[in-house]
Design an enzyme around this catalytic site. Structure first.
Site, PDB file in Angstrom:
ATOM      1  N   LYS A 195       0.929  -1.191   0.112  1.00 37.00           N
ATOM      2  CA  LYS A 195      -0.026   0.139  -0.074  1.00 37.00           C
ATOM      3  C   LYS A 195       0.712   1.262   0.021  1.00 37.00           C
ATOM      4  O   LYS A 195       0.330   2.484   0.041  1.00 37.00           O
ATOM      5  CB  LYS A 195      -1.004  -0.024   1.376  1.00 37.00           C
ATOM      6  CG  LYS A 195      -2.235  -0.859   1.223  1.00 37.00           C
ATOM      7  CD  LYS A 195      -2.704  -1.333   2.590  1.00 37.00           C
ATOM      8  CE  LYS A 195      -3.220   0.001   3.347  1.00 37.00           C
ATOM      9  NZ  LYS A 195      -3.991  -0.570   4.445  1.00 37.00           N
ATOM     10  N   LYS A 241       2.745   2.186   2.150  1.00 38.07           N
ATOM     11  CA  LYS A 241       2.488   2.856   3.542  1.00 38.07           C
ATOM     12  C   LYS A 241       3.833   2.161   4.554  1.00 38.07           C
ATOM     13  O   LYS A 241       3.848   1.156   4.577  1.00 38.07           O
ATOM     14  CB  LYS A 241       1.136   2.540   4.287  1.00 38.07           C
ATOM     15  CG  LYS A 241       0.124   3.421   3.666  1.00 38.07           C
ATOM     16  CD  LYS A 241      -1.304   3.363   4.659  1.00 38.07           C
ATOM     17  CE  LYS A 241      -1.978   4.422   4.750  1.00 38.07           C
ATOM     18  NZ  LYS A 241      -3.166   4.533   5.502  1.00 38.07           N
TER      19      LYS A 241
HETATM   20  N1  C2G Z   1     -10.527   7.326   8.618  1.00 39.12           N
HETATM   21  C1  C2G Z   1     -11.622   8.160   9.066  1.00 39.12           C
HETATM   22  N2  C2G Z   1     -11.292   9.564   9.104  1.00 39.12           N
HETATM   23  C2  C2G Z   1      -9.969   9.764   9.006  1.00 39.12           C
HETATM   24  C3  C2G Z   1      -9.053   8.901   8.828  1.00 39.12           C
HETATM   25  C4  C2G Z   1      -9.253   7.638   8.467  1.00 39.12           C
HETATM   26  O1  C2G Z   1     -12.771   7.860   8.797  1.00 39.12           O
HETATM   27  N3  C2G Z   1      -9.868  11.137   9.556  1.00 39.12           N
HETATM   28  C5  C2G Z   1     -11.085   5.912   8.266  1.00 39.12           C
HETATM   29  C6  C2G Z   1     -10.511   5.326   6.836  1.00 39.12           C
HETATM   30  O2  C2G Z   1     -11.649   5.964   5.758  1.00 39.12           O
HETATM   31  C7  C2G Z   1     -10.407   4.045   6.790  1.00 39.12           C
HETATM   32  C8  C2G Z   1     -10.123   3.666   8.381  1.00 39.12           C
HETATM   33  O3  C2G Z   1     -10.216   4.964   9.355  1.00 39.12           O
HETATM   34  O4  C2G Z   1     -11.767   3.365   6.787  1.00 39.12           O
HETATM   35  C9  C2G Z   1      -8.628   3.239   8.616  1.00 39.12           C
HETATM   36  O5  C2G Z   1      -7.906   4.486   7.906  1.00 39.12           O
HETATM   37  P1  C2G Z   1      -6.263   4.036   7.375  1.00 39.12           P
HETATM   38  O6  C2G Z   1      -5.681   3.446   8.326  1.00 39.12           O
HETATM   39  O7  C2G Z   1      -5.826   5.117   6.745  1.00 39.12           O
HETATM   40  O8  C2G Z   1      -6.869   2.639   6.394  1.00 39.12           O
HETATM   41  P2  C2G Z   1      -6.174   2.618   4.804  1.00 39.12           P
HETATM   42  O9  C2G Z   1      -4.886   2.519   4.571  1.00 39.12           O
HETATM   43  O10 C2G Z   1      -7.100   3.344   4.071  1.00 39.12           O
HETATM   44  O11 C2G Z   1      -6.551   0.836   4.427  1.00 39.12           O
HETATM   45  O12 C2G Z   1      -8.195  -2.798   2.137  1.00 39.12           O
HETATM   46  C10 C2G Z   1      -8.576  -1.470   2.664  1.00 39.12           C
HETATM   47  C11 C2G Z   1      -7.260  -0.872   3.176  1.00 39.12           C
HETATM   48  O13 C2G Z   1      -6.650  -1.579   4.201  1.00 39.12           O
HETATM   49  C12 C2G Z   1      -7.606   0.584   3.734  1.00 39.12           C
END
Ligand code: C2G
Length: 130
Positions: free
Chosen positions: A44, A46
Site C-alpha cells: 500500500k 505505507k
Molecule cells: N478514517 C476516517 N477518518 C479519518 C482517517 C481515517 O474515517 N480522519 C478511516 C478510513 O477511511 C478507513 C479507516 O479509518 O476506513 C482506516 O484508515 P487507514 O488506516 O488510513 O486505512 P487505509 O490505509 O485506507 O486502509 O483494504 C483497505 C485498506 O486496508 C484501507
C-alpha cells in the site's frame, strides 16, 4: 448476530479511527477489524510507525472492537466475508465505490471520514518539531 467488518492500517491511532470504529460497531452486534500487516503496508506504499503486533493490540483494547485479524492482501475481502460470516462491510468514504463489488456478498456502507485529522498529518506536524 449481525457482524460488521472494516479494514485499515490504523497507525498512530486517532479520533478519526475511533469515530469510524464506533459507527461501524453501531451498525451491528460484532465488529471485526482487519488490520494491514507490515508486509501488506509495503504493497500500500505505507510505512506504519507502529508494528502490526502493536497496532493489533491497540485495536483489541478498544471497546467497539470484538476481533482483530490480519489483512495480508487486496484479494482476501470476499473470502473474509464468508470466513467471518459478515453481514456489513464498512469503510471510510475516501474509498467510496471501490468495494461495491462486495454488494453481492454483504451490505456495503461508506461512512464520512472525520475531518482535520490523519496519520499523515500527525507525522508531518511532528516532523516540524526540532
Ligand atoms: N478514517 C476516517 N477518518 C479519518 C482517517 C481515517 O474515517 N480522519 C478511516 C478510513 O477511511 C478507513 C479507516 O479509518 O476506513 C482506516 O484508515 P487507514 O488506516 O488510513 O486505512 P487505509 O490505509 O485506507 O486502509 O483494504 C483497505 C485498506 O486496508 C484501507
Amino acid at each position: 448476530m449481525k457482524k460488521v467488518i472494516t479494514y485499515g492500517t490504523f497507525d498512530l491511532l486517532h479520533w478519526g479511527h475511533i469515530n469510524i470504529l464506533k459507527k461501524a460497531k453501531a451498525l451491528g452486534d460484532h465488529l471485526t477489524v482487519c488490520v494491514s500487516t507490515d508486509e501488506f503496508n509495503k504493497l500500500k506504499n505505507k510505512k506504519s510507525y507502529y508494528t502490526y503486533e502493536h497496532r493489533k493490540s491497540i485495536l483489541e483494547s478498544i471497546r467497539y472492537v470484538d476481533e482483530v485479524v490480519p489483512e495480508e492482501n487486496w484479494e482476501q475481502k470476499i473470502s473474509d466475508i464468508t470466513k467471518y460470516d459478515i453481514d456489513v462491510f464498512v469503510m471510510g468514504n475516501d474509498w467510496e465505490g471501490e468495494f461495491d463489488f462486495l454488494r453481492s456478498y454483504c451490505e456495503v456502507i461508506y461512512l464520512d471520514r472525520t475531518k482535520n485529522i490523519s496519520t499523515t498529518q500527525i507525522k508531518k506536524d511532528l516532523s516540524m518539531i526540532k
